[in-house]
Design a protein around this motif. Structure first.
Motif, PDB file in Angstrom:
ATOM      1  N   ARG A 157      45.599  36.110  50.375  1.00 27.83           N
ATOM      2  CA  ARG A 157      44.568  37.128  50.543  1.00 27.83           C
ATOM      3  C   ARG A 157      43.875  36.938  51.885  1.00 27.83           C
ATOM      4  NH1 ARG A 157      42.390  35.603  44.493  1.00 27.83           N
ATOM      5  NH2 ARG A 157      44.158  36.498  43.355  1.00 27.83           N
ATOM      6  N   PRO A 158      43.058  37.905  52.299  1.00 27.01           N
ATOM      7  CA  PRO A 158      42.329  37.729  53.572  1.00 27.01           C
ATOM      8  C   PRO A 158      41.476  36.465  53.597  1.00 27.01           C
ATOM      9  CG  PRO A 158      42.194  40.006  52.866  1.00 27.01           C
ATOM     10  CD  PRO A 158      42.853  39.256  51.750  1.00 27.01           C
ATOM     11  N   THR A 159      41.055  35.999  52.430  1.00 25.54           N
ATOM     12  CA  THR A 159      40.219  34.793  52.341  1.00 25.54           C
ATOM     13  C   THR A 159      41.044  33.513  52.192  1.00 25.54           C
ATOM     14  OG1 THR A 159      40.027  35.183  49.966  1.00 25.54           O
ATOM     15  CG2 THR A 159      38.251  36.026  51.383  1.00 25.54           C
ATOM     16  N   GLY A 160      42.376  33.659  52.139  1.00 27.03           N
ATOM     17  CA  GLY A 160      43.239  32.493  51.973  1.00 27.03           C
ATOM     18  C   GLY A 160      44.090  32.605  50.714  1.00 27.03           C
ATOM     19  N   TRP A 161      44.739  31.522  50.367  1.00 26.89           N
ATOM     20  CA  TRP A 161      45.596  31.517  49.189  1.00 26.89           C
ATOM     21  C   TRP A 161      44.753  31.496  47.913  1.00 26.89           C
ATOM     22  CZ3 TRP A 161      50.699  32.372  49.250  1.00 26.89           C
ATOM     23  CH2 TRP A 161      51.389  32.195  50.448  1.00 26.89           C
ATOM     24  N   GLY A 162      45.188  32.270  46.934  1.00 30.20           N
ATOM     25  CA  GLY A 162      44.487  32.330  45.661  1.00 30.20           C
ATOM     26  C   GLY A 162      44.911  31.202  44.728  1.00 30.20           C
ATOM     27  N   PRO A 163      44.432  31.199  43.487  1.00 29.65           N
ATOM     28  CA  PRO A 163      44.784  30.169  42.520  1.00 29.65           C
ATOM     29  C   PRO A 163      46.224  30.321  42.031  1.00 29.65           C
ATOM     30  CG  PRO A 163      43.433  31.844  41.486  1.00 29.65           C
ATOM     31  CD  PRO A 163      43.466  32.174  42.938  1.00 29.65           C
ATOM     32  N   ILE A 164      46.708  29.276  41.362  1.00 30.02           N
ATOM     33  CA  ILE A 164      48.064  29.283  40.805  1.00 30.02           C
ATOM     34  C   ILE A 164      47.953  29.489  39.301  1.00 30.02           C
ATOM     35  CG2 ILE A 164      50.211  27.992  40.526  1.00 30.02           C
ATOM     36  CD1 ILE A 164      49.274  26.236  42.907  1.00 30.02           C
ATOM     37  N   PRO A 165      48.433  30.620  38.773  1.00 30.80           N
ATOM     38  CA  PRO A 165      48.337  30.856  37.331  1.00 30.80           C
ATOM     39  C   PRO A 165      49.505  30.235  36.561  1.00 30.80           C
ATOM     40  CG  PRO A 165      49.158  32.821  38.419  1.00 30.80           C
ATOM     41  CD  PRO A 165      48.932  31.797  39.497  1.00 30.80           C
ATOM     42  N   LEU A 166      49.213  29.652  35.414  1.00 31.88           N
ATOM     43  CA  LEU A 166      50.227  29.163  34.481  1.00 31.88           C
ATOM     44  C   LEU A 166      50.136  29.996  33.212  1.00 31.88           C
ATOM     45  CD1 LEU A 166      49.747  25.280  34.758  1.00 31.88           C
ATOM     46  CD2 LEU A 166      51.262  26.742  36.109  1.00 31.88           C
ATOM     47  N   TYR A 167      51.299  30.270  32.598  1.00 32.10           N
ATOM     48  CA  TYR A 167      51.354  31.112  31.405  1.00 32.10           C
ATOM     49  C   TYR A 167      52.162  30.438  30.300  1.00 32.10           C
ATOM     50  CZ  TYR A 167      49.998  34.707  34.811  1.00 32.10           C
ATOM     51  OH  TYR A 167      49.373  35.417  35.799  1.00 32.10           O
TER      52      TYR A 167
END
Length: 400
Positions: A157-167
Motif C-alpha cells: 500500500r502507499p503506507t507500506g506492506w500490510g499485515p499477513i493474513p492466515l486462514y
C-alpha cells in the motif's frame, strides 16, 4: 513332549523377534534424475526419461507423488507412482511445486498459481481435482486432515506492506468464501517483525502448535527470516528467532513441545549458525548448543533427549571469492547432560549433511562435492556403512 512344545514355541518367538528386528528400511530416492525405491538390499528403478524432484510417500505408503520437471526449472508437472499397480500416472494435468499428502488418507493438496486444490479419489487412487480456495500462498493440512491452515501474501500500500493474513479453510470449501475462517493476522513492522508472506508450516507432535517462517522481501529473505509459532486455535502467537529460509532447519521434538532450529543471520554458511532449542509455550526459554567457533548446518531429533547436528568449524577468514564448502560431520547433543560428541567420520575432503532418524537407524548424505552417497548406522554407537550409492538428494523413508 510338553518340554519339546515349549521349546518350539520359544524358538518360534525368538525367530519372530529376529525377523522383526531385521525388517528392512524402504526409501524412495532420486538417482540421475530418475525415481528409485530401495528396500533392504534391493533397488528398483520406477521412472525413465523424466526429471524427478521432491518424491513424497502417501499416507499408507501405496503411492509416491513427485514432480516431473526439467533442468531449467520451466516445467513442474505432478505425477504419481502406484506401487501396487507398478504404474506412473498423472492424477490430472497439474502444474505445481508445492504439494502435500493428507495425514489421514491418500489425497493430495497442491497449490497451482495461487489456487489450492485437492485430488478426488477414483477406485482407491488419487484422480482428478476439486478447487478449495483462491489467493493462497503457503498452506498445510491440519492434523485432523479436514482443514488447511493457509497464508495469503500481504499487499503493498502507499503506507507500506500490510499485515499477513492466515486462514482456516475446510477441505470441501470449493471456493465458497463463506467457509473461509480468519485464523490469525500477523501485524508486521520493519523494526521488529517484518515480512510479506508465511510458509513452511510444521505441527508439533500433539497438534497444539504450528511453527512457520515469516518471509520478508526477496533480497532480505536471503539473509534473515523470522521463525514464528502459533497455537492451534490461533490465540497465542510468538516470534521465536531469526533463521535462514530453510524448511529443514526447524523440527519439533518427537514427544514434547520443543522446537529445534538453526538460528542466525547471513546467507553464507561460514559463521553464525547455531543449533537452538525453544520450549513452548514460552519461547523466551531458549538455549543455543553450538560451541563457540563452530556452525551447525543441519539438525534432526534422534530421541526425546538427543539431537543430531551437522557441525563444522567457522571460517571467519573468508570474505571474498567462491564460498568455501563447510566440511561438516555429525554430532549428537544430549539435552539432559549437555554432552556432545562426534558420531560420523567423513574423510578429509568429505562432508556429512541432512541427517534423518528412521526408527533406531541414523542416515545421512556424505559428499565429496562430486558425488553423493547415503550412509547409515544403527544407533549412535553403530558402525557406519554406505547404503545407497550415487544419490541426487536425501531420500524419503516409508514410515511404518
Amino acid at each position: 513332549m510338553r518340554l519339546k512344545v515349549l521349546l518350539v514355541v520359544f524358538i518360534s518367538f525368538l525367530l519372530s523377534m529376529e525377523v522383526s528386528a531385521e525388517a528392512p528400511l524402504t526409501a524412495a530416492f532420486v538417482r540421475d534424475h530418475q525415481l528409485w525405491i530401495k528396500t533392504g538390499d534391493q533397488e528398483i528403478q520406477v521412472t525413465r526419461g523424466r526429471y524427478v524432484l521432491s518424491p513424497k510417500w502417501s499416507y499408507d505408503g501405496r503411492f509416491i507423488a513427485y514432480i516431473d520437471g526439467d533442468e531449467k526449472g520451466e516445467k513442474s508437472d505432478l505425477y504419481i507412482y502406484d506401487t501396487k499397480e507398478k504404474e506412473n500416472y498423472q492424477p490430472y494435468q497439474i502444474e505445481t511445486s508445492d504439494f502435500k499428502w493428507s495425514p489421514i488418507q491418500n489425497q493430495i493438496a497442491y497449490n497451482s498459481h495461487g489456487v489450492l486444490n485437492v485430488t478426488k479419489m477414483n477406485n482407491g487412487r488419487p484422480m482428478g481435482f476439486e478447487n478449495v480456495s483462491l489467493g493462497v500462498s503457503g498452506f498445510e493440512w491440519f492434523p485432523n486432515g479436514r482443514e488447511f491452515i493457509v497464508s495469503s501474501q500481504s499487499s503493498l500500500r502507499p503506507t507500506g506492506w500490510g499485515p499477513i493474513p492466515l486462514y482456516k479453510i475446510p477441505v470441501n470449501a470449493n471456493l465458497d468464501k463463506n467457509k473461509v475462517e480468519p485464523f490469525y493476522t500477523i501485524v508486521t513492522n520493519e523494526n521488529e517483525l517484518f515480512g510479506i508472506d508465511a510458509d513452511f508450516f510444521k505441527w508439533s507432535h500433539d497438534g497444539k502448535w504450528v511453527a512457520f517462517i515469516v518471509l520478508p522481501t526477496a533480497s532480505w529473505s536471503m539473509d534473515s527470516n523470522k521463525l514464528c509459532v502459533i497455537s492451534n486455535e490461533g490465540e497465542q502467537f510468538q516470534a521465536v528467532g531469526n533463521m535462514l529460509r530453510n524448511e529443514h532447519w526447524l523440527k519439533w521434538a518427537p514427544s514434547a513441545n520443543q522446537l529445534a532450529y538453526i538460528s542466525g543471520e547471513g546467507r553464507f554458511l561460514v559463521e553464525n549458525k547455531k543449533a537452538t532449542i525453544a520450549d513452548m509455550p514460552t519461547a523466551i526459554q531458549q538455549k543455543q548448543y553450538t560451541p563457540e567457533g563452530h556452525v551447525d548446518l543441519d539438525l534432526e531429533w534422534y530421541s526425546p533427549n538427543k539431537v543430531i547436528v551437522a557441525r563444522a568449524k567457522e571460517n571467519k577468514e573468508w570474505n571474498e571469492g567462491p564460498v568455501p564448502t563447510m566440511l561438516t560431520a555429525l554430532y549428537t547433543i544430549d539435552l539432559k547432560t549437555e554432552d556432545q560428541r562426534q558420531i560420523s567420520r567423513p574423510e578429509k575432503n568429505e562432508y556429512d549433511r541432512q541427517p534423518q532418524s528412521v526408527g533406531r537407524f541414523i542416515t545421512w548424505i556424505r559428499s565429496n562435492r562430486k558425488r553423493k552417497d547415503l550412509w547409515m548406522k544403527e544407533g549412535v554407537n553403530g558402525q557406519e556403512y554406505k547404503w545407497i550409492k550415487n544419490i541426487d538428494s536425501a531420500p524419503v523413508f516409508l514410515k511404518r
